[in-house]
Design a protein around this motif. Structure first.
Motif, short mmCIF file in Angstrom:
data_model
loop_
_atom_site.label_atom_id
_atom_site.label_comp_id
_atom_site.label_asym_id
_atom_site.label_seq_id
_atom_site.Cartn_x
_atom_site.Cartn_y
_atom_site.Cartn_z
N SER A 88 0.79 -1.21 0.09
CA SER A 88 -0.06 -0.15 -0.27
C SER A 88 0.68 1.17 -0.44
CB SER A 88 -1.20 -0.12 1.56
OG SER A 88 0.18 0.24 2.35
N ASP A 89 2.00 0.76 0.52
CA ASP A 89 2.70 2.46 1.00
C ASP A 89 4.05 2.16 -0.85
OD1 ASP A 89 4.28 4.83 1.74
OD2 ASP A 89 6.30 2.76 2.40
N ILE A 95 3.33 5.82 -5.81
CA ILE A 95 3.24 5.10 -7.98
C ILE A 95 2.21 6.18 -7.59
CG2 ILE A 95 2.19 3.91 -9.71
CD1 ILE A 95 3.91 1.74 -7.85
N LEU A 96 0.76 6.36 -7.14
CA LEU A 96 -0.10 7.28 -7.90
C LEU A 96 0.77 9.01 -7.07
CD1 LEU A 96 -3.14 5.50 -6.14
CD2 LEU A 96 -2.68 6.11 -8.19
N GLU A 97 1.14 9.05 -6.13
CA GLU A 97 2.12 10.39 -6.24
C GLU A 97 2.16 10.89 -7.46
OE1 GLU A 97 3.57 11.05 -2.54
OE2 GLU A 97 1.84 10.26 -0.56
N LYS A 137 2.31 9.63 -10.28
CA LYS A 137 1.63 10.11 -11.50
C LYS A 137 1.07 10.99 -10.98
CE LYS A 137 0.69 6.05 -13.01
NZ LYS A 137 -0.06 4.43 -13.24
N LYS A 138 0.58 11.75 -10.16
CA LYS A 138 -0.08 13.07 -10.30
C LYS A 138 0.74 13.65 -10.54
CE LYS A 138 -3.82 11.70 -7.01
NZ LYS A 138 -4.05 12.00 -5.27
N GLU A 139 2.40 14.20 -10.02
CA GLU A 139 2.73 15.08 -10.35
C GLU A 139 3.67 14.94 -11.48
OE1 GLU A 139 6.43 14.02 -7.39
OE2 GLU A 139 5.46 14.76 -5.77
N LYS A 140 3.38 13.84 -11.69
CA LYS A 140 4.08 14.36 -13.79
C LYS A 140 3.11 14.26 -14.26
CE LYS A 140 6.62 10.26 -13.42
NZ LYS A 140 7.73 9.50 -13.90
#
Length: 138
Positions: A125-126, A131-133, A135-138
């Protein structure tokens, strides 16, 4: 059922391998604790606190399964000694108790494995959050 000296002796290789497996688990946990300590001192990640809590539970489980395994082994040897001294009935009870302790040890081992899987789920989960963070930054 007649208990002979060879019956408890049949458990010796199994118990030895079991205790070796438990020792390996303990050593793996010790290494993991040292790594988590270094990671936490470097970046103070709050997700590591969940891992630390999980490892604390696992250490207690490993201690308990080692204790039950060792006591089972000891009582198995005692049953052999009792058989050697022609105390058949007491030896049978001792052997039964040693089997019971070994079963308890295996059940605790099963539970420790479940706790270990929970630790891996925390780690996954970490990783997913990272990974989600990213993707959001890109």
């Amino acid at each position: 059922m007649e208990l002979t000296l060879t019956t408890p002796a049949l458990l010796f290789p199994a118990i030895s391998l079991l205790l070796l497996a438990y020792t390996n688990r303990f050593l793996a946990l010790a290494s993991l604790i040292r790594n988590l300590k270094n990671q936490y001192s470097e970046n103070q990640n709050p997700n590591l606190l969940g891992q630390i809590s999980n490892i604390r539970k696992r250490i207690l489980q490993v201690r308990n399964m080692q204790a039950c395994g060792i006591m089972g082994f000891l009582i198995c040897v005692l049953s052999m000694w009792l058989l050697y001294n022609n105390q058949q009935r007491i030896a049978e009870y001792a052997f039964g108790l040693s089997l019971m302790l070994l079963m308890i040890s295996l059940l605790i081992s099963f539970r420790e494995t479940q706790i270990s899987v929970e630790a891996l789920e925390i780690e996954l989960s970490d990783l997913e959050e990272s990974i989600l963070e990213n993707k959001k930054e890109k």
